[in-house]
Enzyme design. Structure first.
Site, PDB file in Angstrom:
ATOM      1  N   CYS B  11      -4.512 -10.740  -4.558  1.00 53.03           N
ATOM      2  CA  CYS B  11      -3.349  -9.924  -4.232  1.00 53.03           C
ATOM      3  C   CYS B  11      -3.496  -8.559  -4.914  1.00 53.03           C
ATOM      4  O   CYS B  11      -4.303  -8.395  -5.824  1.00 53.03           O
ATOM      5  CB  CYS B  11      -2.074 -10.613  -4.717  1.00 53.03           C
ATOM      6  SG  CYS B  11      -2.082 -10.989  -6.478  1.00 53.03           S
ATOM      7  N   CYS B  14      -3.177  -8.526  -8.640  1.00 53.08           N
ATOM      8  CA  CYS B  14      -4.296  -9.154  -9.345  1.00 53.08           C
ATOM      9  C   CYS B  14      -5.428  -8.147  -9.513  1.00 53.08           C
ATOM     10  O   CYS B  14      -6.046  -8.058 -10.571  1.00 53.08           O
ATOM     11  CB  CYS B  14      -4.802 -10.367  -8.564  1.00 53.08           C
ATOM     12  SG  CYS B  14      -3.487 -11.474  -8.045  1.00 53.08           S
TER      13      CYS B  14
END
Lengths: 352, 77
Positions: B11, B14
């Site tokens: 994501c 992240c």
């Protein structure tokens, strides 16, 4: 050693006191600003711009200048308060609370905790795995996964700002009901075999977790960061939505939409739900438009069903969930939730 | 030698956390090995339910947010 411990405790206390003072001062400024919006908007529209009260343009501009600062202030203030409250509800705690619950009670608890626990659809997969791994029944897990995005803080604050607390509360209750009932239905259908196999193989635990003892100052800092991030993401949609809504308010004749979006048009509820699924990021901007449509004769149940479909069923989230759910279960999930939302739409159109 | 793991499935947050950790390591010239863990089974070792997560020497220090550089420095030194 003891001395440094004591001084660090005193330091934390001082930092907390400072944080509370800053928040209290900000709250006072917020209140003054909030109360000043109405006179300021009127003065800008009818004084500075010299528009005539009662004229179409004047009413549209006054509406826009009043609603934009009002909604943005409400969003920032409420999201900050909600984020602070949520710092007490981590998903670990929710998982522990739901661990021993049975169907029924578990679904109600899961839906309620779905509203309180911070949720981002990007974490839907680890959350799903974590719940299943802890032995939480599939239907209870779904109640959580449906309530968390559907009854979110932005939707509630926007509804409160545009429609008042009654409609916001109605939405909260309706959203919880859909999540509870849909979770129970999915649980009864015994669809465990349509969860991807690897999920059942995962065994959690073993890794050490640093003990977090956040201070008030930490909580406020994180809440402020979350507020900036969320408001930063939605403000443009909100402004555009209010502009479109203001134009509709000023220029679309009364009852113009009663025929196509009114209570009498039975097919408008499923169509609204079908339209809502592909829409996602603009959810916050839809609410002012919907509010204007209702003022022109659209039915409230149809409008609420549309908003629920926008936030509860979104394509990006379905794509993310596909990693842990086989297509059959994904289809059941969409079908059950969509049916629930359509039922809510009809119910509200019938009784309101 | 420090071992740092960024837990996340790819994501946006992240990726930002991984970049930030690598920047701190490079800026401070720290002796640290930075790994990216995207396997959900491995993430569950720390019962991680909000991504991204940050693990330093096998201890999960943060979950569900991107800590600022000062915090990361504190954990890594």
């Amino acid at each position: 050693m003891e001395q440094t411990l004591q001084s660090s405790v005193a330091g934390r206390r001082r930092a907390d006191l400072r944080a509370w003072l800053v928040v209290a001062a900000a709250a006072a400024i917020w209140l003054i600003a909030y109360r000043g919006i109405m006179p300021l908007a009127d003065w800008l529209t009818f004084g500075l711009l010299g528009l005539a009260p009662g004229s179409r343009l004047g009413e549209s501009v006054a509406f826009f200048l009043y609603d934009v600062p009002k909604i943005l202030l409400l969003l920032s203030g409420m999201i900050f308060a909600i984020s602070t409250a949520r710092s007490f509800f981590g998903p670990e705690r929710t998982r522990a609370l739901l661990g021993g619950k049975r169907e029924g009670v578990g679904n109600v608890a899961a839906a309620g905790l779905g509203v309180l626990t911070p949720f981002c659809s990007c974490s839907a997969v680890p959350l799903f795995i974590g719940f299943v791994e802890a032995g939480i029944p599939l239907g209870v897990t779904f109640s959580f996964l449906i309530a968390a995005p559907m009854v979110n803080e932005v939707a509630l604050v926007m509804l409160f700002g545009m429609f008042g607390w009654r409609v916001a509360l109605l939405y909260l209750v309706a959203g919880l009901s859909v999540a509870i009932v849909a979770g129970i239905v999915i649980g009864r259908l015994k669809l465990e075999r349509y969860v991807e196999e690897f999920v059942w193989q995962i065994k959690g635990g073993g890794g050490a977790v640093a003990a977090a003892r956040p201070t008030w100052s930490d909580r406020f800092t994180l809440a402020w960061r979350a507020t900036r991030e969320i408001v930063g993401k939605v403000w443009l949609f909100v402004v555009i939505g209010i502009a479109v809504g203001a134009a509709i308010h000023g220029y679309v004749p009364e009852e113009a939409l009663a025929g196509i979006l009114g209570r009498g048009a039975w097919w408008s509820v499923p169509v609204a739900v079908a339209l809502g699924v592909p829409l996602y990021s603009g959810a916050a901007g839809m609410i002012p438009v919907v509010q204007a449509l209702i003022a022109k004769g659209a039915a409230l149940g149809t409008a609420l069903a549309f908003m629920m479909a926008v936030v509860a069923l979104s394509l990006p989230e379905l794509i993310i969930l596909r990693r842990v759910l086989k297509p059959r279960l994904l289809a059941v999930f969409v079908g059950v939730v969509a049916t629930g939302i359509i039922a809510i739409g009809y119910l509200f159109n019938l009784v309101l | 030698m420090l071992n740092v793991k960024v837990l996340g499935s790819g994501c946006a947050n992240c990726k930002r956390l991984e970049e930030r950790v690598r920047k701190v390591v490079a800026d401070r010239g720290l002796e640290a090995e930075v790994e990216k863990i995207s396997d959900y089974g491995q993430m569950m070792r720390w019962n991680l339910m909000q991504t991204p997560g940050l693990v330093v020497n096998d201890v999960l220090v943060s979950a569900g947010r991107i800590p600022d550089e000062a915090e990361i420095v504190k954990w890594l030194t």
